[in-house]
Design an enzyme around this catalytic site. Structure first.
Site, PDB file in Angstrom:
ATOM      1  N   HIS A  61       0.813  -1.217   0.000  1.00 62.25           N
ATOM      2  CA  HIS A  61       0.000   0.000   0.000  1.00 62.25           C
ATOM      3  C   HIS A  61       0.846   1.267   0.000  1.00 62.25           C
ATOM      4  O   HIS A  61       0.411   2.331   0.431  1.00 62.25           O
ATOM      5  CB  HIS A  61      -0.993  -0.027   1.158  1.00 62.25           C
ATOM      6  CG  HIS A  61      -2.234  -0.786   0.786  1.00 62.25           C
ATOM      7  ND1 HIS A  61      -2.175  -2.022   0.193  1.00 62.25           N
ATOM      8  CD2 HIS A  61      -3.550  -0.479   0.872  1.00 62.25           C
ATOM      9  CE1 HIS A  61      -3.403  -2.442  -0.058  1.00 62.25           C
ATOM     10  NE2 HIS A  61      -4.252  -1.517   0.350  1.00 62.25           N
ATOM     11  N   ASP A 118      -5.324   4.951  10.179  1.00 62.94           N
ATOM     12  CA  ASP A 118      -6.759   5.075   9.885  1.00 62.94           C
ATOM     13  C   ASP A 118      -7.297   3.842   9.164  1.00 62.94           C
ATOM     14  O   ASP A 118      -8.505   3.597   9.146  1.00 62.94           O
ATOM     15  CB  ASP A 118      -7.015   6.293   8.986  1.00 62.94           C
ATOM     16  CG  ASP A 118      -6.721   7.579   9.717  1.00 62.94           C
ATOM     17  OD1 ASP A 118      -6.628   7.555  10.958  1.00 62.94           O
ATOM     18  OD2 ASP A 118      -6.573   8.621   9.043  1.00 62.94           O
ATOM     19  N   GLU A 159      -8.815  13.932  15.422  1.00 57.73           N
ATOM     20  CA  GLU A 159      -8.373  14.209  14.049  1.00 57.73           C
ATOM     21  C   GLU A 159      -9.166  15.398  13.520  1.00 57.73           C
ATOM     22  O   GLU A 159      -9.862  16.089  14.270  1.00 57.73           O
ATOM     23  CB  GLU A 159      -8.571  12.976  13.144  1.00 57.73           C
ATOM     24  CG  GLU A 159      -7.530  11.892  13.355  1.00 57.73           C
ATOM     25  CD  GLU A 159      -7.371  10.950  12.167  1.00 57.73           C
ATOM     26  OE1 GLU A 159      -7.967  11.207  11.097  1.00 57.73           O
ATOM     27  OE2 GLU A 159      -6.646   9.935  12.315  1.00 57.73           O
TER      28      GLU A 159
HETATM   29  C1  LIG Z   1      -5.865   3.481   2.438  1.00 56.36           C
HETATM   30  C2  LIG Z   1      -4.604   3.832   3.180  1.00 56.36           C
HETATM   31  C3  LIG Z   1      -4.690   4.468   4.407  1.00 56.36           C
HETATM   32  C4  LIG Z   1      -3.524   4.802   5.103  1.00 56.36           C
HETATM   33  N1  LIG Z   1      -3.641   5.419   6.312  1.00 56.36           N
HETATM   34  C5  LIG Z   1      -2.527   5.713   7.010  1.00 56.36           C
HETATM   35  C6  LIG Z   1      -2.623   6.325   8.292  1.00 56.36           C
HETATM   36  O1  LIG Z   1      -3.687   6.600   8.791  1.00 56.36           O
HETATM   37  N2  LIG Z   1      -1.465   6.588   8.944  1.00 56.36           N
HETATM   38  C7  LIG Z   1      -0.252   6.270   8.437  1.00 56.36           C
HETATM   39  O2  LIG Z   1       0.748   6.489   9.115  1.00 56.36           O
HETATM   40  N3  LIG Z   1      -0.138   5.725   7.226  1.00 56.36           N
HETATM   41  C8  LIG Z   1      -1.242   5.449   6.496  1.00 56.36           C
HETATM   42  N4  LIG Z   1      -1.119   4.897   5.258  1.00 56.36           N
HETATM   43  C9  LIG Z   1       0.212   4.726   4.688  1.00 56.36           C
HETATM   44  C10 LIG Z   1       0.787   3.391   5.077  1.00 56.36           C
HETATM   45  O3  LIG Z   1       1.127   3.377   6.438  1.00 56.36           O
HETATM   46  C11 LIG Z   1       2.063   3.103   4.288  1.00 56.36           C
HETATM   47  O4  LIG Z   1       1.819   3.225   2.922  1.00 56.36           O
HETATM   48  C12 LIG Z   1       2.586   1.713   4.616  1.00 56.36           C
HETATM   49  O5  LIG Z   1       3.890   1.617   4.132  1.00 56.36           O
HETATM   50  C13 LIG Z   1       1.757   0.673   3.966  1.00 56.36           C
HETATM   51  O6  LIG Z   1       1.997  -0.573   4.574  1.00 56.36           O
HETATM   52  P1  LIG Z   1       2.192  -1.856   3.699  1.00 56.36           P
HETATM   53  O7  LIG Z   1       2.126  -3.010   4.639  1.00 56.36           O
HETATM   54  O8  LIG Z   1       1.272  -1.890   2.557  1.00 56.36           O
HETATM   55  O9  LIG Z   1       3.686  -1.623   3.258  1.00 56.36           O
HETATM   56  P2  LIG Z   1       4.426  -1.678   1.789  1.00 56.36           P
HETATM   57  O10 LIG Z   1       3.769  -0.676   0.958  1.00 56.36           O
HETATM   58  O11 LIG Z   1       4.318  -3.080   1.331  1.00 56.36           O
HETATM   59  O12 LIG Z   1       5.849  -1.286   2.215  1.00 56.36           O
HETATM   60  C14 LIG Z   1       6.148   0.030   2.645  1.00 56.36           C
HETATM   61  C15 LIG Z   1       7.654   0.219   2.864  1.00 56.36           C
HETATM   62  O13 LIG Z   1       8.054  -0.534   3.978  1.00 56.36           O
HETATM   63  C16 LIG Z   1       8.984  -1.533   3.598  1.00 56.36           C
HETATM   64  N5  LIG Z   1       8.595  -2.738   4.308  1.00 56.36           N
HETATM   65  C17 LIG Z   1       7.485  -3.473   4.168  1.00 56.36           C
HETATM   66  N6  LIG Z   1       7.499  -4.480   5.047  1.00 56.36           N
HETATM   67  C18 LIG Z   1       8.643  -4.359   5.749  1.00 56.36           C
HETATM   68  C19 LIG Z   1       9.242  -5.091   6.802  1.00 56.36           C
HETATM   69  N7  LIG Z   1       8.647  -6.152   7.321  1.00 56.36           N
HETATM   70  N8  LIG Z   1      10.435  -4.688   7.271  1.00 56.36           N
HETATM   71  C20 LIG Z   1      11.057  -3.606   6.773  1.00 56.36           C
HETATM   72  N9  LIG Z   1      10.554  -2.888   5.773  1.00 56.36           N
HETATM   73  C21 LIG Z   1       9.350  -3.251   5.280  1.00 56.36           C
HETATM   74  C22 LIG Z   1       8.858  -1.669   2.103  1.00 56.36           C
HETATM   75  O14 LIG Z   1      10.045  -2.127   1.514  1.00 56.36           O
HETATM   76  C23 LIG Z   1       8.527  -0.257   1.716  1.00 56.36           C
HETATM   77  O15 LIG Z   1       9.685   0.534   1.674  1.00 56.36           O
HETATM   78  C24 LIG Z   1      -2.262   4.530   4.539  1.00 56.36           C
HETATM   79  C25 LIG Z   1      -2.178   3.920   3.292  1.00 56.36           C
HETATM   80  C26 LIG Z   1      -3.332   3.560   2.627  1.00 56.36           C
HETATM   81  C27 LIG Z   1      -3.229   2.912   1.277  1.00 56.36           C
END
Ligand SMILES: Cc1cc2nc3c(=O)[nH]c(=O)nc-3n(C[C@H](O)[C@H](O)[C@H](O)COP(=O)(O)OP(=O)(O)OC[C@H]3O[C@@H](n4cnc5c(N)ncnc54)[C@H](O)[C@@H]3O)c2cc1C
Length: 580
Positions: A108, A169, A280
């Site tokens: 994400h 969120d 918020e």
């Molecule tokens: C609908 C939506 C709502 C959101 N709301 C919020 C919010 O309220 N607050 C907020 O803070 N953020 C929010 N986000 C952003 C979100 O926290 C980040 O985009 C987060 O990185 C997504 O997590 P993911 O598991 O999909 O990670 P990925 O997108 O898969 O990875 C994100 C990053 O982390 C690294 N990574 C992934 N897993 C690991 C691991 N295990 N160890 C080390 N590095 C790793 C990846 O290489 C990459 O650099 C939101 C995103 C979306 C799409």
């Protein structure tokens, strides 16, 4: 008439051409073999999990839907040792290999952060390891995999009447993904971001070492990976702090037409002792005068007055609050809510209250996701812009942005709420403004695919750029959250005084720059990083060529992570022979 010299020259040229074509095609085959043999060398590793070479297209997508980097292979690890073995293998390939690795949580990210061009993506959700385990007692916590979704942690901990303290969120994100950024939501003013609520981590570094770390043990690695953008290690397990979970939540929305009053109330609330559990806010850019769905599923306190309320085409600001209700405290909570609300200066007819279960409250964005998916509006480009703005500049920001840049429509929610710096640990890698209070402002835009209008990607990106330019020109001291930059200068500016620490940590934990290669220009061409990598190599792995043998060493061309990127000056021919 035939000129023998010319004819033999032509014949020679013909053979030379044929020879060149053959040579080139041999080289191409060799190069291709070379590239495609990289994942096959990985394939020979003994793992509990497996590599997949067909899922590469899925791994080249993310929520942002704008960047698509095709990896060579996707690893589905079953255990932490699968991740350790794979990274160690790449580390042992040394500078000769340009193979890089990205951990992918739930994918994400917004700008390809979990992607890798011609490298290996590690699908963290496949990681199994020990089962999620909740520990009750005075200081409860849960041990989880780095690839676990927060929604699953919520459901599991609720079985014990417990839940994590700090959230995002949206809960369909992984632990490793949010801890690599910060994890910010309406509870952060009190508990800090998610990275402030972690006791222990298990991390695989860029050298393939599996390390346990806490605030006290291997504390530098612990703090490095929190907010570390995946640059220093892969989080394979985390111990997360829990608290008693409420049964129900009183969820409140009130409106303001004046930004200054809105911000003053927000700041007062986040500093008060006995306050709400979640704070918020968001902007409603509403030129038409019609109010949109900000109040859907909320009940107006005064239905008659509320139905008569109109925005008059102004931008409004909605304060969103929640108070947690534990079953035995309902009357007390009602009284506290009433008292707190009586101190605020919102438009009286715009008080809307709803009471929902804790799960319904926390998983609220998923409801929108289901609706948007059913309309085909979830998998569209998301040119989001997230900013952290010092309190002293938030009024200038609001005036400039809502007065001049975003005046007609917002293409998605715009969140605005303040946070207390005291709840953040300045030893972590995350970059925040220096003031005691700073605001998160999130422009969560969705673009209509192939539109060239105001709801199209180009228009929204231009608007984002105008916002960033304004922040820079007005010198607002803004930091990007979920940052993405294309030049090393921009990264240096982003990190500011923390840049040296970042570089030092990178050279300690991922000296060959194997992990999370998306911010290419973070480390490229950085002499300091190259120097420490080099010294590391000379000491640990390089030809035994320290001071007594060599006069000096010098960089040639640090194009790859290869040994020949430096020249070694030796004292004598014999020593040169030993060194080589
Ligand atoms: C609908 C939506 C709502 C959101 N709301 C919020 C919010 O309220 N607050 C907020 O803070 N953020 C929010 N986000 C952003 C979100 O926290 C980040 O985009 C987060 O990185 C997504 O997590 P993911 O598991 O999909 O990670 P990925 O997108 O898969 O990875 C994100 C990053 O982390 C690294 N990574 C992934 N897993 C690991 C691991 N295990 N160890 C080390 N590095 C790793 C990846 O290489 C990459 O650099 C939101 C995103 C979306 C799409």
């Amino acid at each position: 008439m035939r000129y023998p010299a010319i004819s033999s020259f032509r014949e020679n040229m013909f053979f030379i051409r044929i020879f060149m074509i053959l040579l080139l095609s041999c080289l191409t085959v060799k190069i291709n073999l070379c590239f495609s043999s990289i994942p096959y060398s990985l394939k020979s590793l003994t793992l509990d999990g497996h590599f997949n070479f067909d899922e590469v297209h899925h791994a080249a997508r993310d929520f942002g839907n704008r960047y698509h980097f095709l990896p060579l292979a996707v690893l589905h690890p079953k255990s932490v040792s699968d991740i350790g073995t794979t990274i160690k293998h790449i580390w042992d390939m040394g500078c000769h290999s340009e193979l890089t690795v990205a951990a992918r949580g739930h994918g994400h990210s917004l700008q390809g952060q979990a992607q890798v061009h011609r490298g290996v993506v590690i699908n963290m959700e496949s990681l199994q390891g020990p089962k999620m385990q909740v520990y009750t007692g005075n200081f409860p916590y849960v041990d989880v995999s780095g690839g676990e979704l927060w929604i699953n942690i919520l459901h599991e901990s609720l079985k014990y009447g417990l839940a994590p303290k700090s959230w995002t969120d949206y809960l369909h994100l992984t632990v490793g993904g949010t801890l690599s950024n910060a994890g910010i939501s309406g509870q952060a003013f009190r508990h800090g971001p998610q990275i402030s609520n972690v006791h222990q981590l298990e991390v695989v570094t860029g050298k393939g070492e599996i390390v346990n770390c806490t605030k006290k043990q291997n504390s530098d690695l612990f703090h490095s990976v929190l907010g570390g953008l995946g640059q220093f290690g892969i989080i394979t397990r985390a111990r997360i702090s829990l608290e008693p979970a409420p049964d129900m939540v009183k969820w409140i929305r009130v409106l303001y037409s004046d930004f200054n009053t809105f911000a003053r109330d927000q700041e007062r609330l986040i500093s008060a002792e006995n306050t709400f559990d979640y704070i918020e806010g968001f902007a409603i850019v509403n030129r038409t005068g019609l109010l949109n769905n900000w109040r859907s599923s909320f009940n107006p306190q005064d239905p008659v007055q509320a139905s008569q309320f109109e925005s008059g085409g102004k931008t409004l600001f909605c304060l969103e609050l929640a108070k947690y209700i534990h079953s035995d405290e309902t009357d007390l909570v009602n009284q506290e809510v009433e008292n707190s609300l009586s101190l605020l200066n919102y438009i009286p007819s715009t008080l809307f209250i709803s009471e929902v279960s804790y799960v319904q409250f926390l998983d609220r964005v998923h409801v929108s996701e289901i609706k948007l998916r059913s309309k085909g509006l979830w998998e569209v480009p998301h040119p989001w812009l997230n900013l952290l703005i010092p309190k002293s500049k938030i009024h200038d920001f609001a005036e400039g942005v809502f007065g001049n840049i975003i005046t007609e429509t917002s293409n998605g929610p715009i969140l605005i709420y303040p946070l207390n710096k005291s709840k953040w640990d300045n030893r972590t890698s995350v970059v925040i403004p220096g003031e005691d209070i700073f605001y998160l402002v999130a422009f969560l835009s969705s673009a209509v695919p192939s539109s060239t209008g105001k709801d199209g990607l180009e228009h929204i990106l231009t608007q984002n750029k105008r916002i960033l330019d304004y922040c820079e020109t007005a010198n607002l001291g803004v930091k990007q959250y979920l940052p993405h930059y294309t030049t090393q200068e921009e990264w240096k500016t982003h990190f500011g005084p923390q840049w040296e620490v970042f570089v030092q940590r990178k050279s300690t934990y991922d000296p060959l720059a194997i992990l999370a290669p998306w911010p290419e220009n973070i480390s490229k061409g950085n002499t300091f990083l190259m120097t420490s990598t080099l010294i590391y190599y000379l000491k640990e792995k390089g030809p035994h060529c320290m001071q007594e043998r060599c006069l000096d060493y010098k960089f040639c061309k640090p194009v790859t992570r290869n040994f020949p990127c430096f020249l070694i000056y030796c004292k004598s021919i014999e020593e040169a022979a030993v060194t080589s």
